[in-house]
Design a protein around this motif. Structure first.
Motif, PDB file in Angstrom:
ATOM      1  N   ASP A 197      82.417   3.638  19.940  1.00 20.20           N
ATOM      2  CA  ASP A 197      81.358   3.145  19.052  1.00 20.20           C
ATOM      3  C   ASP A 197      80.127   2.726  19.846  1.00 20.20           C
ATOM      4  OD1 ASP A 197      82.908   3.593  16.810  1.00 20.20           O
ATOM      5  OD2 ASP A 197      83.607   1.519  16.658  1.00 20.20           O
ATOM      6  N   GLY A 198      80.358   2.060  20.972  1.00 18.85           N
ATOM      7  CA  GLY A 198      79.239   1.641  21.811  1.00 18.85           C
ATOM      8  C   GLY A 198      78.493   2.825  22.405  1.00 18.85           C
ATOM      9  N   VAL A 199      79.229   3.828  22.837  1.00 17.05           N
ATOM     10  CA  VAL A 199      78.596   5.035  23.387  1.00 17.05           C
ATOM     11  C   VAL A 199      77.791   5.715  22.288  1.00 17.05           C
ATOM     12  CG1 VAL A 199      78.995   7.293  24.448  1.00 17.05           C
ATOM     13  CG2 VAL A 199      80.382   5.336  25.151  1.00 17.05           C
ATOM     14  N   ARG A 200      78.333   5.777  21.084  1.00 20.63           N
ATOM     15  CA  ARG A 200      77.624   6.429  19.982  1.00 20.63           C
ATOM     16  C   ARG A 200      76.323   5.686  19.652  1.00 20.63           C
ATOM     17  NH1 ARG A 200      78.119  10.609  16.018  1.00 20.63           N
ATOM     18  NH2 ARG A 200      76.069  10.517  15.056  1.00 20.63           N
ATOM     19  N   ASN A 235      72.124  -3.531  26.303  1.00 20.39           N
ATOM     20  CA  ASN A 235      72.617  -4.541  27.253  1.00 20.39           C
ATOM     21  C   ASN A 235      73.693  -4.034  28.208  1.00 20.39           C
ATOM     22  OD1 ASN A 235      70.918  -6.644  26.202  1.00 20.39           O
ATOM     23  ND2 ASN A 235      72.293  -6.692  24.432  1.00 20.39           N
ATOM     24  N   VAL A 236      73.593  -2.772  28.590  1.00 22.82           N
ATOM     25  CA  VAL A 236      74.500  -2.215  29.592  1.00 22.82           C
ATOM     26  C   VAL A 236      73.991  -2.671  30.951  1.00 22.82           C
ATOM     27  CG1 VAL A 236      75.381  -0.073  30.594  1.00 22.82           C
ATOM     28  CG2 VAL A 236      75.069  -0.263  28.112  1.00 22.82           C
ATOM     29  N   THR A 255      68.459   5.957  29.883  1.00 28.03           N
ATOM     30  CA  THR A 255      68.396   4.661  30.575  1.00 28.03           C
ATOM     31  C   THR A 255      67.837   3.592  29.652  1.00 28.03           C
ATOM     32  OG1 THR A 255      68.113   5.735  32.721  1.00 28.03           O
ATOM     33  CG2 THR A 255      67.401   3.436  32.558  1.00 28.03           C
ATOM     34  N   ASP A 256      66.739   3.903  28.980  1.00 25.18           N
ATOM     35  CA  ASP A 256      66.134   2.929  28.057  1.00 25.18           C
ATOM     36  C   ASP A 256      67.106   2.538  26.951  1.00 25.18           C
ATOM     37  OD1 ASP A 256      63.812   3.053  29.570  1.00 25.18           O
ATOM     38  OD2 ASP A 256      62.776   4.395  28.166  1.00 25.18           O
TER      39      ASP A 256
END
Length: 113
Positions: A2-5, A85-86, A78-79
């Motif tokens: 979910d976070g990657v998506r 917040n990675v 990257t942005d």
């Protein structure tokens, strides 16, 4: 996943707003692309996910994608990672792994000598 998506969705908002990149996605089914991109990024950052999409060299061949385009794409990634917040360490890891595929996307060789 979910976070990657979330990161992928945000990245594509940025990519599609970029006049130097948006034309690469004309006519591309973005929902399917976002699913495959999520799977791909998850697969290169975790040993638990298998990428089942098309061969990267075949998909990108003849599209005119240059190293400059690839760098701009990575900048948008990257942005999006930063906006979610990675950590900078994790971002470096993702970009380092993604860089290993640049020749498949641009069709260029990375050969010293």
């Amino acid at each position: 996943m979910d976070g990657v998506r979330r990161v992928v969705d945000e990245m594509y908002v940025r990519v599609l707003a970029d006049p130097e990149l948006t034309h690469f996605f004309d006519g591309v089914p973005m929902e399917k692309l976002a699913r495959m991109q999520t799977e791909f990024i998850a697969s290169i950052t975790s040993g638990d996910i298998q990428y089942t999409g098309a061969d990267l060299t075949k998909v990108h061949a003849g599209r005119g994608i240059t190293g400059v385009h690839f760098s701009k794409f990575c900048g948008h990634l990257t942005d999006a990672l930063e906006a979610n917040n990675v950590s900078s360490h994790a971002i470096d890891q993702v970009l380092g792994k993604l860089a290993m595929y640049s020749d498949k996307i641009t069709g260029s060789s990375n050969v010293d000598g």
